[in-house]
Scaffold this active site. Structure first.
Site, PDB file in Angstrom:
ATOM      1  N   LYS A 179       0.741  -1.099  -0.148  1.00 54.76           N
ATOM      2  CA  LYS A 179      -0.371   0.206  -0.030  1.00 54.76           C
ATOM      3  C   LYS A 179       1.189   1.331   0.057  1.00 54.76           C
ATOM      4  CE  LYS A 179      -1.930   3.424   1.654  1.00 54.76           C
ATOM      5  NZ  LYS A 179      -2.228   4.820   1.725  1.00 54.76           N
ATOM      6  N   GLY A 232       6.958   5.638   8.235  1.00 51.56           N
ATOM      7  CA  GLY A 232       5.495   6.440   8.528  1.00 51.56           C
ATOM      8  C   GLY A 232       6.166   7.815  10.088  1.00 51.56           C
ATOM      9  N   SER A 233       5.107   8.366  10.087  1.00 52.56           N
ATOM     10  CA  SER A 233       4.701   9.295  11.207  1.00 52.56           C
ATOM     11  C   SER A 233       4.774   8.538  12.515  1.00 52.56           C
ATOM     12  CB  SER A 233       3.371  10.040  11.026  1.00 52.56           C
ATOM     13  OG  SER A 233       2.282   9.333  10.914  1.00 52.56           O
ATOM     14  N   VAL A 236       0.279   7.596  13.410  1.00 53.29           N
ATOM     15  CA  VAL A 236      -0.008   6.520  12.398  1.00 53.29           C
ATOM     16  C   VAL A 236       0.486   4.965  12.655  1.00 53.29           C
ATOM     17  CG1 VAL A 236      -0.437   5.331   9.820  1.00 53.29           C
ATOM     18  CG2 VAL A 236      -0.288   7.949  10.232  1.00 53.29           C
ATOM     19  N   GLY A 237       1.911   5.245  12.925  1.00 53.31           N
ATOM     20  CA  GLY A 237       2.089   3.852  13.538  1.00 53.31           C
ATOM     21  C   GLY A 237       2.558   3.269  15.616  1.00 53.31           C
ATOM     22  N   GLU A 254       8.847   2.157  11.425  1.00 51.02           N
ATOM     23  CA  GLU A 254      10.268   3.220  11.533  1.00 51.02           C
ATOM     24  C   GLU A 254       9.597   4.328  11.313  1.00 51.02           C
ATOM     25  OE1 GLU A 254      13.404   2.808  11.248  1.00 51.02           O
ATOM     26  OE2 GLU A 254      13.243   0.384  11.557  1.00 51.02           O
ATOM     27  N   CYS A 288      13.424  11.388   7.743  1.00 54.47           N
ATOM     28  CA  CYS A 288      13.401  10.854   7.943  1.00 54.47           C
ATOM     29  C   CYS A 288      14.400  11.536   9.459  1.00 54.47           C
ATOM     30  CB  CYS A 288      12.973  10.253   8.706  1.00 54.47           C
ATOM     31  SG  CYS A 288      14.225   8.767   8.122  1.00 54.47           S
ATOM     32  N   GLU A 389       7.967  16.456  15.961  1.00 52.68           N
ATOM     33  CA  GLU A 389       9.262  16.701  14.408  1.00 52.68           C
ATOM     34  C   GLU A 389       8.423  17.494  13.470  1.00 52.68           C
ATOM     35  OE1 GLU A 389       8.452  13.103  11.785  1.00 52.68           O
ATOM     36  OE2 GLU A 389      10.467  13.070  11.026  1.00 52.68           O
TER      37      GLU A 389
HETATM   38  P1  NAP Z   1       2.456   8.902   6.982  1.00 56.83           P
HETATM   39  O1  NAP Z   1       0.801  10.338   7.506  1.00 56.83           O
HETATM   40  O2  NAP Z   1       2.271   8.372   8.747  1.00 56.83           O
HETATM   41  O3  NAP Z   1       1.809   8.130   6.129  1.00 56.83           O
HETATM   42  C1  NAP Z   1       2.608   6.801   5.840  1.00 56.83           C
HETATM   43  C2  NAP Z   1       1.687   5.454   5.083  1.00 56.83           C
HETATM   44  O4  NAP Z   1       0.859   5.071   5.940  1.00 56.83           O
HETATM   45  C3  NAP Z   1       1.973   6.396   4.176  1.00 56.83           C
HETATM   46  O5  NAP Z   1       0.790   5.208   2.939  1.00 56.83           O
HETATM   47  C4  NAP Z   1       0.118   6.453   4.518  1.00 56.83           C
HETATM   48  O6  NAP Z   1      -1.244   6.267   3.689  1.00 56.83           O
HETATM   49  C5  NAP Z   1      -0.823   5.479   4.981  1.00 56.83           C
HETATM   50  N1  NAP Z   1      -1.154   5.339   6.436  1.00 56.83           N
HETATM   51  C6  NAP Z   1      -1.876   6.370   7.195  1.00 56.83           C
HETATM   52  N2  NAP Z   1      -3.154   6.612   7.801  1.00 56.83           N
HETATM   53  C7  NAP Z   1      -2.862   5.119   7.849  1.00 56.83           C
HETATM   54  C8  NAP Z   1      -3.865   3.897   8.379  1.00 56.83           C
HETATM   55  N3  NAP Z   1      -4.525   4.296   9.755  1.00 56.83           N
HETATM   56  N4  NAP Z   1      -3.517   3.140   8.267  1.00 56.83           N
HETATM   57  C9  NAP Z   1      -2.627   2.647   7.440  1.00 56.83           C
HETATM   58  N5  NAP Z   1      -1.908   3.395   6.634  1.00 56.83           N
HETATM   59  C10 NAP Z   1      -2.507   4.379   6.909  1.00 56.83           C
HETATM   60  O7  NAP Z   1       3.140   9.312   7.247  1.00 56.83           O
HETATM   61  P2  NAP Z   1       4.238  10.295   6.139  1.00 56.83           P
HETATM   62  O8  NAP Z   1       3.751  12.174   5.999  1.00 56.83           O
HETATM   63  O9  NAP Z   1       3.401   9.422   4.184  1.00 56.83           O
HETATM   64  O10 NAP Z   1       6.057  10.273   6.250  1.00 56.83           O
HETATM   65  C11 NAP Z   1       6.324  11.365   6.817  1.00 56.83           C
HETATM   66  C12 NAP Z   1       6.693  10.757   7.993  1.00 56.83           C
HETATM   67  O11 NAP Z   1       7.155   9.090   7.987  1.00 56.83           O
HETATM   68  C13 NAP Z   1       7.436  11.479   8.952  1.00 56.83           C
HETATM   69  O12 NAP Z   1       6.930  10.795  10.213  1.00 56.83           O
HETATM   70  C14 NAP Z   1       9.140  10.322   8.621  1.00 56.83           C
HETATM   71  O13 NAP Z   1       9.768  10.700   9.963  1.00 56.83           O
HETATM   72  C15 NAP Z   1       8.612   9.261   8.845  1.00 56.83           C
HETATM   73  N6  NAP Z   1       9.941   8.386   8.055  1.00 56.83           N
HETATM   74  C16 NAP Z   1       9.929   7.660   8.645  1.00 56.83           C
HETATM   75  C17 NAP Z   1      11.451   6.457   8.588  1.00 56.83           C
HETATM   76  C18 NAP Z   1      12.106   5.799   8.901  1.00 56.83           C
HETATM   77  O14 NAP Z   1      12.702   4.805   8.425  1.00 56.83           O
HETATM   78  N7  NAP Z   1      12.436   6.152  10.368  1.00 56.83           N
HETATM   79  C19 NAP Z   1      11.655   7.408   6.809  1.00 56.83           C
HETATM   80  C20 NAP Z   1      11.357   8.023   6.319  1.00 56.83           C
HETATM   81  C21 NAP Z   1       9.867   8.595   6.281  1.00 56.83           C
HETATM   82  P3  NAP Z   1      -1.648   7.937   2.398  1.00 56.83           P
HETATM   83  O15 NAP Z   1      -0.406   8.604   2.798  1.00 56.83           O
HETATM   84  O16 NAP Z   1      -2.170   7.249   1.136  1.00 56.83           O
HETATM   85  O17 NAP Z   1      -2.784   8.573   3.316  1.00 56.83           O
END
Ligand code: NAP
Ligand code: MG
Length: 499
Positions: A179, A232-233, A236-237, A254, A288, A389
């Site tokens: 996804k 992701g964030s 959500v995590g 992550e 990140c 963040e």
């Molecule tokens: P996000 O809003 O948490 O979304 C990540 C993914 O989760 C997207 O595919 C999103 O889909 C999906 N998602 C959202 N809500 C969900 C739910 N309730 N159930 C299942 N899946 C769901 O994060 P983002 O804004 O895309 O990315 C930025 C974040 O990622 C930052 O916090 C960053 O630090 C983190 N990040 C971490 C790393 C690491 O390795 N530590 C690396 C890169 C990024 P949709 O976008 O389609 O809604």
């Protein structure tokens, strides 16, 4: 099959592109020019996820029984395919998510490197042999696949991060439902197309584009999905981890970071300034591992700040396809609002805005989501802009008097992804290495710039203890099986029989 399509709809299930159950769709836009729509994709829902999981389940036994080196051949060929299409895909990625062409080439190169690295692991899929305490008994460990795995990824590394998950998951013999984020769904389609090109059996890899709230939730909650790999964030995590805990499902997370770069008084000042500017503002701060805190020793603070501001003043914002651009757009309007809100929070908390702080709307930038590179000074470690963040082109200067104080400030957040120290002092170097509570530590190198052969991940709220990439990558996607073969011809009781 109903709804089958010749075009790459975004939903790829059981070896076919499908129109999607709901008939709804969404568009992918260029964040440097919101008038530029790049493509239309299907909004997958729970019914599409159901079909994808069933296809994955059906494909699993044969894939799990395929020899690992043969599975690895597919991974190798994905790397070769990406290498052939590197320039084309880099340009698509710059248009879809904004970061500069140099950075999108690197994103794809990272995926290529990791594919080659993982393909090698296919002939090094080692277990161990162990001695038995009983005679005539042989013991060993084997890695086993888990089953159907769900991969959910963010938009900031549209091809590299999915590759970090898909390559080891598939190599290990799992089947996958992927996804991707809505913001970079086209890049995900192209990556999956490269897997398809290798002749992967139907159902081994399935893709469902759509929102996190619909497709993501359905995948996390599907009882036949045995593991979720999420990047992701934090919010959500945490939500996903809670759901997986209820279902006793393996989950790897992550999440975010509040990374820091420490500048000691003996640092090479020119290098430290370059590293800070690159770490804070590459990808418009949307990494990140972005340098969102710069901790500078009070003795060199004035000199460092002056040079940093001079460097930032030379940064051009604009379309990432322009080779002179250093400041890319932020991913979308919602993120733009979030970042601007944080800038207001910083001002209200009493931090001093040295440069930036505004949206850029002139000189061809009016159609995009651009924010000026922003530097705050007089930031105290407990302010929200030093704790949360931001995920935008905003960084905070924090003073310190000695290394102990710097390390206390560095460790004083809920995150623990990447930390860096600039110094020539060997004692400070090793003190920092041993005391920084971060998963990734750099000495005289920026907080960003992971390499695929090193494990990647963080402490505290950055994750739940898993690591991606490196030799550890397979741990996320395998179960250890302990096997004992008794060839003594008699019943032997462990811990009871003396001989
Ligand atoms: P996000 O809003 O948490 O979304 C990540 C993914 O989760 C997207 O595919 C999103 O889909 C999906 N998602 C959202 N809500 C969900 C739910 N309730 N159930 C299942 N899946 C769901 O994060 P983002 O804004 O895309 O990315 C930025 C974040 O990622 C930052 O916090 C960053 O630090 C983190 N990040 C971490 C790393 C690491 O390795 N530590 C690396 C890169 C990024 P949709 O976008 O389609 O809604
Ligand atoms: Mg987009």
């Amino acid at each position: 099959m109903a709804g089958e399509s010749d075009i790459r709809t975004g939903i790829y299930v059981g070896g076919r592109w499908l129109a999607g159950h709901s008939g709804r769709s969404f568009e992918s836009f260029n964040p440097a020019d919101r008038d530029e729509a790049l493509g239309t994709l299907a909004s997958g829902d729970a019914a599409d996820v159901e079909a994808a999981v069933q296809a994955s389940k059906a494909a699993y036994p044969a894939w799990a029984a395929t020899p690992v080196p043969r599975r690895a051949d597919h991974i190798l060929r994905v790397g070769l395919g990406l290498e052939r299409r590197k320039e084309e895909l880099a340009r698509l990625m710059t248009r879809e998510m904004g970061k500069t062409l140099r950075e999108t080439r690197a994103d794809i190169q990272e995926a290529i490197d990791f594919a080659f690295y993982m393909a090698g692991e296919g002939r090094r899929f080692f277990g161990q042999t162990m001695p038995s305490e009983l005679p005539g008994k042989f013991s060993m460990t084997l890695r086993a696949p888990i089953g159907v795995v769900g991969a959910i990824t963010p938009w900031n590394f549209p091809i590299a991060i999915p590759m970090w998950k898909l390559a080891p998951a598939l190599l290990a013999g799992n089947t996958v439902v992927f996804k991707p984020p809505t913001d970079t769904a086209l890049c995900a389609v192209e990556l999956v197309a490269e897997f398809i090109e290798t002749g992967l059996p139907d159902g081994v890899l399935n893709l469902v584009t759509g929102s996190g709230a619909e497709a993501g939730e359905a995948l996390v909650n599907h009882p036949d999905v045995r593991a979720i790999s999420f990047t992701g964030s934090l919010d959500v995590g945490r939500h996903i981890a809670t759901q997986c805990a209820q279902a006793m499902k393996r989950v790897s997370l992550e999440l975010g970071g509040k990374n820091c770069l420490i500048v000691m008084p003996d640092a090479d000042m020119e290098l430290a300034v370059e590293a800070a500017a690159w770490g804070a503002f590459a990808t418009a701060g949307q990494r990140c591992t972005a340098t969102s805190r710069i901790l500078v020793h009070e003795k060199v603070k004035a000199a460092f700040t002056e040079r940093l501001l001079a460097r930032v003043a030379r940064m051009k914002a604009g379309d990432g396809l322009d080779p002179d651009v250093e400041i890319a757009p932020v991913i979308n309007e919602a993120q733009c609002v979030t970042v601007l809100d944080y800038i207001e929070i910083g001002k209200a908390e009493g931090a001093r805005l040295l440069t930036g702080g505004t949206r850029l709307t002139e000189g061809g930038l009016e159609k995009g989501s651009f924010i000026a590179p922003t530097v705050f000074d007089a930031v105290s470690p407990t302010m929200r802009i030093a704790q949360e963040e931001i995920f935008g082109p905003v960084t905070a200067l924090i003073d310190f008097a000695d290394l102990d104080e710097a390390i206390a400030i560095a460790n004083g957040t809920n995150y623990g992804l990447s930390a860096s120290i600039y110094t020539r002092d060997i004692t400070a170097t090793f003190e920092a290495i041993s005391r920084l509570e971060f998963g990734v530590v750099y000495v005289n190198a920026p907080t960003i710039g992971a390499e695929v052969q090193l494990p990647f991940g963080g402490t505290k709220c950055t994750g739940n203890g898993h690591r991606e990439a490196g030799p550890q990558a397979l741990d996320e996607f395998t179960e250890w099986k302990a096997v004992s073969v008794d060839f003594s011809g008699r019943l032997q009781r462990a811990q009871m029989d003396e001989e």
